[in-house]
Design a protein around this motif. Structure first.
Motif, PDB file in Angstrom:
ATOM      1  N   GLY A   5       0.808  -1.212   0.000  1.00 47.32           N
ATOM      2  CA  GLY A   5       0.000   0.000   0.000  1.00 47.32           C
ATOM      3  C   GLY A   5       0.841   1.261   0.000  1.00 47.32           C
ATOM      4  N   LYS A   6       0.250   2.316  -0.503  1.00 48.63           N
ATOM      5  CA  LYS A   6       0.931   3.609  -0.577  1.00 48.63           C
ATOM      6  C   LYS A   6       0.819   4.344   0.751  1.00 48.63           C
ATOM      7  N   THR A   7       1.780   5.197   0.995  1.00 54.11           N
ATOM      8  CA  THR A   7       1.722   6.084   2.147  1.00 54.11           C
ATOM      9  C   THR A   7       0.968   7.337   1.696  1.00 54.11           C
ATOM     10  N   LYS A   8      -0.139   7.643   2.371  1.00 50.89           N
ATOM     11  CA  LYS A   8      -1.012   8.739   1.932  1.00 50.89           C
ATOM     12  C   LYS A   8      -1.051   9.920   2.899  1.00 50.89           C
ATOM     13  N   VAL A  66       4.387  11.015   4.828  1.00 48.58           N
ATOM     14  CA  VAL A  66       5.142  11.040   3.569  1.00 48.58           C
ATOM     15  C   VAL A  66       6.353  11.948   3.720  1.00 48.58           C
ATOM     16  N   GLN A  67       6.146  13.138   4.295  1.00 43.19           N
ATOM     17  CA  GLN A  67       7.239  14.093   4.486  1.00 43.19           C
ATOM     18  C   GLN A  67       8.301  13.554   5.440  1.00 43.19           C
ATOM     19  N   GLU A  73       6.808   0.413  -2.827  1.00 47.21           N
ATOM     20  CA  GLU A  73       5.416   0.402  -2.371  1.00 47.21           C
ATOM     21  C   GLU A  73       4.598  -0.434  -3.343  1.00 47.21           C
ATOM     22  N   LEU A  74       4.087  -1.549  -2.851  1.00 46.67           N
ATOM     23  CA  LEU A  74       3.216  -2.392  -3.666  1.00 46.67           C
ATOM     24  C   LEU A  74       1.806  -1.830  -3.636  1.00 46.67           C
ATOM     25  N   PRO A  75       1.076  -1.937  -4.741  1.00 41.81           N
ATOM     26  CA  PRO A  75      -0.304  -1.439  -4.718  1.00 41.81           C
ATOM     27  C   PRO A  75      -1.174  -2.267  -3.767  1.00 41.81           C
ATOM     28  N   ASP A  76      -2.158  -1.595  -3.185  1.00 41.23           N
ATOM     29  CA  ASP A  76      -3.125  -2.311  -2.361  1.00 41.23           C
ATOM     30  C   ASP A  76      -3.851  -3.344  -3.214  1.00 41.23           C
ATOM     31  N   VAL A 127       4.300   3.144  10.872  1.00 41.68           N
ATOM     32  CA  VAL A 127       5.394   2.182  11.047  1.00 41.68           C
ATOM     33  C   VAL A 127       6.516   2.472  10.058  1.00 41.68           C
ATOM     34  N   ARG A 128       6.155   2.808   8.841  1.00 41.66           N
ATOM     35  CA  ARG A 128       7.160   3.092   7.810  1.00 41.66           C
ATOM     36  C   ARG A 128       8.056   4.243   8.238  1.00 41.66           C
TER      37      ARG A 128
END
Length: 157
Positions: free
Chosen positions: A9-12, A17-18, A37-40, A134-135
């Motif tokens: 999943g993407k970080t949104k 993100v910053q 980042e793998l797609p959901d 977590v990322r």
């Protein structure tokens, strides 16, 4: 050694993100670092959590090479202090492995196939965190480990 953070999943969240961008930039001064980042997985009402983990697992495994050292970020993994984690990173660096992949799974965790492929499991905490947070925490901890290993003044005991 190259370090890769592989996520489902993407970080949104903008501030996350910053934060990731900030620590990834700092980290790249010490070691090659990238994020995949793998797609959901597109889910349906009839899709079970097990099926979702299986599909995510296939996507995760497709990004790995046989020679990779794979570490899952898992609630049942080994916990470290920041100093212990720095020592762990140092051991990985001298192990001769070209690439270490740290993996953050999806909302239901990892499939059996991913667990079977893993070389190690670590936990950031016994607490549960949002997968996006977590990322950021993890990228900061890798950066912190690098500064500890170089006796730089970022970390305070």
């Amino acid at each position: 050694m190259n370090i890769t953070l592989l996520t489902v999943g993407k970080t949104k969240i903008p501030f996350v993100v910053q934060g990731i961008k900030e620590y990834a930039t700092r980290l790249n001064r010490y070691t090659p670092f990238d994020i995949i980042e793998l797609p959901d997985i597109k889910t349906t009402k009839s899709m079970t959590a097990e099926k979702q983990k299986e599909l995510e697992g296939e996507a995760i495994l497709a990004k790995m090479l046989q020679s990779d050292f794979v570490v899952l970020l898992d609630e049942r993994g080994r916990e470290f202090s920041s100093m212990e984690f720095a020592s762990y990173i140092e051991k990985l660096q001298v192990s001769g492995k070209k690439r270490t992949i740290f993996v953050v799974g999806g909302p239901y965790g990892f499939s059996a196939a991913v667990y079977n492929r893993a070389d190690a499991k670590i936990s950031l905490s016994r607490m549960t965190f949002n997968h996006e947070m977590v990322r950021m925490f993890f990228v900061e901890q890798i950066y912190r480990a690098m500064t500890i290993l170089r006796n730089e003044p970022y970390h305070h005991e």
